[in-house]
Design a protein around this motif. Structure first.
Motif, PDB file in Angstrom:
ATOM      1  N   GLU A   1       0.822  -1.199   0.000  1.00  0.00           N
ATOM      2  CA  GLU A   1       0.000   0.000   0.000  1.00  0.00           C
ATOM      3  C   GLU A   1       0.876   1.278   0.000  1.00  0.00           C
TER       4      GLU A   1
ATOM      5  N   SER B   1      -5.779  -0.121  -7.630  1.00  0.00           N
ATOM      6  CA  SER B   1      -6.882   0.195  -6.742  1.00  0.00           C
ATOM      7  C   SER B   1      -6.987  -0.822  -5.600  1.00  0.00           C
ATOM      8  N   LEU B   2      -6.931  -2.117  -5.958  1.00  0.00           N
ATOM      9  CA  LEU B   2      -7.054  -3.164  -4.931  1.00  0.00           C
ATOM     10  C   LEU B   2      -5.908  -3.087  -3.928  1.00  0.00           C
ATOM     11  N   LYS B   3      -4.718  -2.757  -4.407  1.00  0.00           N
ATOM     12  CA  LYS B   3      -3.542  -2.707  -3.528  1.00  0.00           C
ATOM     13  C   LYS B   3      -3.338  -1.328  -2.903  1.00  0.00           C
ATOM     14  N   GLU B   4      -4.199  -0.373  -3.274  1.00  0.00           N
ATOM     15  CA  GLU B   4      -4.100   1.006  -2.775  1.00  0.00           C
ATOM     16  C   GLU B   4      -2.707   1.600  -3.003  1.00  0.00           C
TER      17      GLU B   4
ATOM     18  N   SER C   1     -13.507  -8.781  -6.563  1.00  0.00           N
ATOM     19  CA  SER C   1     -12.535  -8.464  -5.503  1.00  0.00           C
ATOM     20  C   SER C   1     -12.773  -7.067  -4.954  1.00  0.00           C
ATOM     21  N   SER C   2     -13.032  -6.133  -5.878  1.00  0.00           N
ATOM     22  CA  SER C   2     -13.241  -4.752  -5.489  1.00  0.00           C
ATOM     23  C   SER C   2     -14.508  -4.596  -4.635  1.00  0.00           C
TER      24      SER C   2
ATOM     25  N   LYS D   1     -13.950  -6.139  -1.237  1.00  0.00           N
ATOM     26  CA  LYS D   1     -13.084  -5.270  -0.437  1.00  0.00           C
ATOM     27  C   LYS D   1     -13.905  -4.169   0.237  1.00  0.00           C
TER      28      LYS D   1
ATOM     29  N   LYS E   1      -6.527  -7.446   2.842  1.00  0.00           N
ATOM     30  CA  LYS E   1      -5.505  -7.475   1.795  1.00  0.00           C
ATOM     31  C   LYS E   1      -5.298  -8.890   1.279  1.00  0.00           C
TER      32      LYS E   1
ATOM     33  N   VAL F   1      -8.329 -10.165  -0.746  1.00  0.00           N
ATOM     34  CA  VAL F   1      -8.406  -9.473  -2.031  1.00  0.00           C
ATOM     35  C   VAL F   1      -7.383 -10.034  -3.027  1.00  0.00           C
ATOM     36  N   VAL F   2      -6.158 -10.286  -2.571  1.00  0.00           N
ATOM     37  CA  VAL F   2      -5.137 -10.856  -3.454  1.00  0.00           C
ATOM     38  C   VAL F   2      -5.588 -12.232  -3.953  1.00  0.00           C
TER      39      VAL F   2
END
Lengths: 110, 137
Positions: free
Chosen positions: A43, A61-64, B19-20, B23, B37, B40-41
């Motif tokens: 992140e 986006s998912l990993k910010e 995933s989004s 989240k 996290k 989501v991965v």
């Protein structure tokens, strides 16, 4: 250091996501393999890549992540830009190759 | 809480949608960010696997106070040798998929690394079902 600081100092081009220019940059990650970035980027990091399709934004986006920098004059696809606008993650560009831009950013951050 | 999403084979433009959404939900209910996290991965990799290899698939997520359970099932070619597929670097992805930066043989290993439990059932010519769990306590 913010995305804006780095953009100004290295004269990067802004393609989209300018609303996120004040994001704090905690470090960087360099890879063109999306699963590698998904698995290992942290992140707040800035991602340096030559991949320009929409999936890079999904990952950012998912990993910010704080921003994406496209190297070698590569430009993001239009749907990548749309998503960046929505998410407020800056998409930036340089004509420099990966090694050179990474070195410059490393020096700024350390 | 139970959530379901459809994922289409080849539809990379929408990879990451489930995933989004998940989240967002996990954030709303204040799940530990470290666990979010990981989930989501794992889920993103599973979505991409459907896009890259299968024809169509479904993601089901169940959230209880104890755990987040995810089931990802697809109609597709199946995996002939699961042990081999679990090896980092092994991939059967097409050149087009690899050019996008996928297909590096990191998907299933990433899922395993980011979950507390992973089960893969696959029938060649029919499809694959992944179940994974992240415990909250």
């Amino acid at each position: 250091m913010t995305v804006k600081d780095i953009t100004d100092q290295l004269q990067l081009k802004i393609f989209a996501g300018a609303s996120g220019m004040n994001r704090e940059v905690t470090g960087g990650y360099v890879s063109d393999l999306l699963s590698d970035v998904m698995g290992h980027a942290q992140e707040g990091q800035l991602w340096i890549t030559l991949q320009t399709h929409k999936n890079v934004m999904a990952i950012a986006s998912l990993k910010e992540l704080s921003a994406i920098i496209f190297v070698q004059g590569f430009e993001p696809d239009m749907d990548t830009r749309d998503l960046a606008e929505k998410e407020g993650i800056p998409l930036l560009g340089t004509t420099l190759p990966t090694f050179d831009i990474t070195g410059k950013i490393y020096n700024l951050l350390t | 809480m139970q959530l379901e999403f459809k994922v289409m084979g080849g539809d990379f433009a929408n990879a990451g949608y489930a995933s989004s959404e998940i989240k967002k939900v996990l954030k709303q209910i204040n799940i530990d960010p470290k666990i979010i996290k990981k989930v989501v991965v794992a889920l993103y990799e599973a979505e991409v696997n459907i896009c890259a290899h299968a024809y169509a698939g479904k993601v089901s997520v169940e959230i209880t106070p104890e755990k987040i359970s995810v089931e990802v099932s697809d109609k597709g070619p199946g995996i002939p040798d699961i042990e081999l597929a679990m090896q980092e670097g092994f991939s059967t992805a097409s050149p087009a998929v690899r050019e996008m930066g996928f297909g590096a043989g990191m998907g299933l290993p990433n899922i395993k690394k980011n979950t507390d439990f992973l089960d893969i059932q696959s029938t060649v010519g029919k499809g694959t079902t992944l179940k994974f769990i992240n415990y909250l306590t």
